[in-house]
Scaffold this active site. Sequence first.
Site, PDB file in Angstrom:
ATOM      1  N   ARG A   1       0.848  -1.182   0.000  1.00 22.69           N
ATOM      2  CA  ARG A   1       0.000   0.000   0.000  1.00 22.69           C
ATOM      3  C   ARG A   1       0.893   1.246   0.000  1.00 22.69           C
ATOM      4  NH1 ARG A   1      -2.575   3.116   4.607  1.00 22.69           N
ATOM      5  NH2 ARG A   1      -3.813   4.630   3.443  1.00 22.69           N
TER       6      ARG A   1
ATOM      7  N   HIS B   1      -2.436  11.423   0.704  1.00 26.42           N
ATOM      8  CA  HIS B   1      -1.945  11.201   2.063  1.00 26.42           C
ATOM      9  C   HIS B   1      -1.242  12.473   2.524  1.00 26.42           C
ATOM     10  CE1 HIS B   1      -0.637   7.880   5.049  1.00 26.42           C
ATOM     11  NE2 HIS B   1      -0.393   9.059   5.609  1.00 26.42           N
TER      12      HIS B   1
ATOM     13  N   GLU C   1      -7.128   9.019   6.151  1.00 24.38           N
ATOM     14  CA  GLU C   1      -7.373   9.662   7.438  1.00 24.38           C
ATOM     15  C   GLU C   1      -7.876  11.099   7.328  1.00 24.38           C
ATOM     16  OE1 GLU C   1      -4.221   7.005  10.074  1.00 24.38           O
ATOM     17  OE2 GLU C   1      -3.828   9.146   9.831  1.00 24.38           O
TER      18      GLU C   1
ATOM     19  N   ASN D   1      -7.499   2.338   9.912  1.00 27.32           N
ATOM     20  CA  ASN D   1      -6.217   2.591  10.567  1.00 27.32           C
ATOM     21  C   ASN D   1      -6.452   2.683  12.071  1.00 27.32           C
ATOM     22  OD1 ASN D   1      -5.266   2.793   7.979  1.00 27.32           O
ATOM     23  ND2 ASN D   1      -4.645   4.939   8.111  1.00 27.32           N
TER      24      ASN D   1
ATOM     25  N   TYR E   1      -4.405   2.577  16.013  1.00 20.74           N
ATOM     26  CA  TYR E   1      -3.169   2.554  16.784  1.00 20.74           C
ATOM     27  C   TYR E   1      -3.374   2.510  18.297  1.00 20.74           C
ATOM     28  CZ  TYR E   1      -0.746   3.783  12.452  1.00 20.74           C
ATOM     29  OH  TYR E   1      -0.245   3.772  11.171  1.00 20.74           O
TER      30      TYR E   1
ATOM     31  N   GLU F   1      -3.628   0.283   8.261  1.00 17.13           N
ATOM     32  CA  GLU F   1      -2.440   0.674   9.027  1.00 17.13           C
ATOM     33  C   GLU F   1      -2.582   0.163  10.446  1.00 17.13           C
ATOM     34  OE1 GLU F   1      -1.302   4.788   9.171  1.00 17.13           O
ATOM     35  OE2 GLU F   1      -1.729   5.101   7.028  1.00 17.13           O
TER      36      GLU F   1
END
Length: 448
Positions: free
Chosen positions: A85, A129, A174, A299, A301, A359
């Site tokens: 990606r 991005h 995002e 994504n 985290y 991600e």
Amino acid sequence: MTSDTSRFAFARSNFPKGFRFGAATAAYQIEGSSFGGAGPCHWDTFAQTPGNTAGAEDGSVACDHYHRWEEDLDLVRDAGLDAYRFSMSWARVLPEGRGQPNREGLDYYDRLVDGILERGLEPWATLYHWDMPAALSDLGGWRNRDVADWFAEYTQIIMGRVGDRLKGTATLNEPWCVAWLSHFLGHHAPGLRDIRAAARAMHHVLLAHGRSMEVMRAMGLENLGIVLNFEHARPADESDGAALAAARYDGIYNRWFIEALLHRRYPEIVLEGLAPHLPAGWEDDMDLIGRPLDWLGVNYYTCNRVAPDPDQPWPALTSVPGPLPKTDMDWEIAPDGLAFFLKRLSALSDGNLPIYVTENGMADSAPEDDQTRIAYLDSHFAAARAAIDDGVDLRGYFVWSLLDNYEWAFGYDKRFGIVHVDFDTQKRTPKASWHALRAALREPAPAE
């Protein structure tokens, strides 16, 4: 974890047949914006403003991926991964954001996509991005409604060149970071702290997504989606005020974009603050914004402990430290949040939307044995497997990131890569996590 801490507890056979494993990167973070005829983007100018980035560092050289892409793609292939990606730089394709394309930039992405395919990998591209061309930032960037048409033009040009060979394409990465983090909190380019700017960016980024999807559908392209980031909002304590603050945070961060995309609405708990600042007639755009997706990128985290801050204007909240172990970003390690979101998103789409973890990873500059990263990824792979067992249509998982890279306002200090990069020599050295991933993926997928 297994008794051998240099290995992952999972193997390829623990996941369904056809499940895709990959690694992810982003153009500005690795390519080097000073190469190949790229125009300046707002990150170049943001970094040149004192105090905005650690050490005033920028992405002008980054990992020199523009020249070293073959070596980097070999690392993806040799790790046994299925997919890569990456993102394309708007400012590299269109140095002025509009008008005349940069032939060097188009040729570069042509070579890159061909190189991915030649190595037996699937190319998964992201059109944006975070590298808004500086010439468009001058015109208001994401605050300007015209950005949707600018983005559509860019989509037409780059996808006309490489779209026929891509396995999957995301419009944007995002949008919360594109809009809120950058226009309300001011931590990322363009570094604004203005609720009107934020509200308009929050809407226009989705409008741009809709126009980009419209263009790609008209071109006959398939497997189109978007990548959203999610952060588990947890009340800092058991008070009603903390619960309300966490609900507001969840609305801004997690609900705003996905509910617009899937249900053509914005959450009321966020409209309480943003409605007065949205552009007139925004409601008329929701049908375009909410056109069907082929897949959703997730994504994830960390989580966030949210407390009320009554001395501040809306949203009147703040974050407080939590008790869990933390990464070098000071983010809590909370893999249960990944399973939570995968199940929540599956339910929100009635189970009809394929999902990819696009991600997941951690910043860690610890010793070379890389055991903390291996444990982090292992726990999140386990959460993904648990979500599949609960019926989530999860089809792939991309580790962030292939390379240590330019980590935006944090400069080059935060190392997310499964491959170490010496930024003085540009030498690449696979970390223990790369080797552990390679070992886990060597076991073949289950037979038909």
